[in-house]
Design an enzyme around this catalytic site. Sequence first.
Site, PDB file in Angstrom:
ATOM      1  N   ASN A  26      43.111  65.153 -12.051  1.00  0.00           N
ATOM      2  CA  ASN A  26      41.771  65.547 -11.625  1.00  0.00           C
ATOM      3  C   ASN A  26      41.372  64.683 -10.438  1.00  0.00           C
ATOM      4  OD1 ASN A  26      40.275  63.100 -12.627  1.00  0.00           O
ATOM      5  ND2 ASN A  26      41.047  63.852 -14.597  1.00  0.00           N
ATOM      6  N   ARG A  27      40.183  64.890  -9.928  1.00  0.00           N
ATOM      7  CA  ARG A  27      39.765  64.274  -8.660  1.00  0.00           C
ATOM      8  C   ARG A  27      39.103  62.910  -8.825  1.00  0.00           C
ATOM      9  NH1 ARG A  27      39.966  68.084  -4.560  1.00  0.00           N
ATOM     10  NH2 ARG A  27      40.117  70.256  -5.238  1.00  0.00           N
TER      11      ARG A  27
END
Length: 211
Positions: A26-27
Site C-alpha cells: 500500500n502507499r
Amino acid sequence: MLAGRHIIVTAGPTHEPIDPVRYIANRSSGKQGFAIAGALAALGARVTLVAGPVTLPTPPGVDRVDVETALEMAAAVNAALPADAAVMVAAVADWRVDASAQKIKKGANGPPVLHLVENPDILATLARDPRRPRLVVGFAAETEHVIDHARAKLARKGVDWIVANDVSGDVMGGDTNSVHIVSAEGVESWERLPKRDVAARLANRIAAALA
C-alpha cells in the site's frame, strides 16, 4: 513526561509476497509513525518502533525492529510486550497471498488466480491480550465517512482511541495531516498540520493520559 514508560509504535506498510519478485503493498510512507515514535522518545519514553519496509532514518533514542509482512509485524509487537501504551500507525495489509516459491510466468491463459488469506488483526489482538497496554491507540486511514468509520472501528477493535484521517489526497506520501481523535468521550478534530506537529501534539496527549 514519559520517563520510565515503554511505548510500542508500528509504522509503514507491510509487503505480502506473491512470488520471489512481486508483492502486495500500500502507499503508506511511514512518516507519521516515525514522527510519533520520535516525539514520544523526546518526552523520555522507551520506544520500540516496529517498522514495515521503509527507508526512513530511525528517530533518535528509538529502538527499531524492521519487518516486512503482517505476520512478522504481529510477532514483533507480541515480542515487545509488556508496554504502557501502543500506537498502531502501520497500514497493515488485510490479506496475504498463498505465495509461489518460483516467479509466476506470464502465460497464454491470462493472469494467475491469487488465493488470498486474511492476515491477523494485530490491533484487535493487542486490545484483547492479557498484557494489554493501558492505552491502545489505533489509526484509521479512510477515503470517505471518516468519523463514522472511525467510531465503528473504535467499537469493533476494543481500543481506547482511533486517530482517523482522510487519505483520499496525498496524505500517505505527503508531509501534512489532518486528524480526528475519536474516543468514548467524543471527537476532537485538529487542523491540518505538518506530520511532525501532529506527532508532538499526540505525544503530549498520550503523556497526559498516562500521567
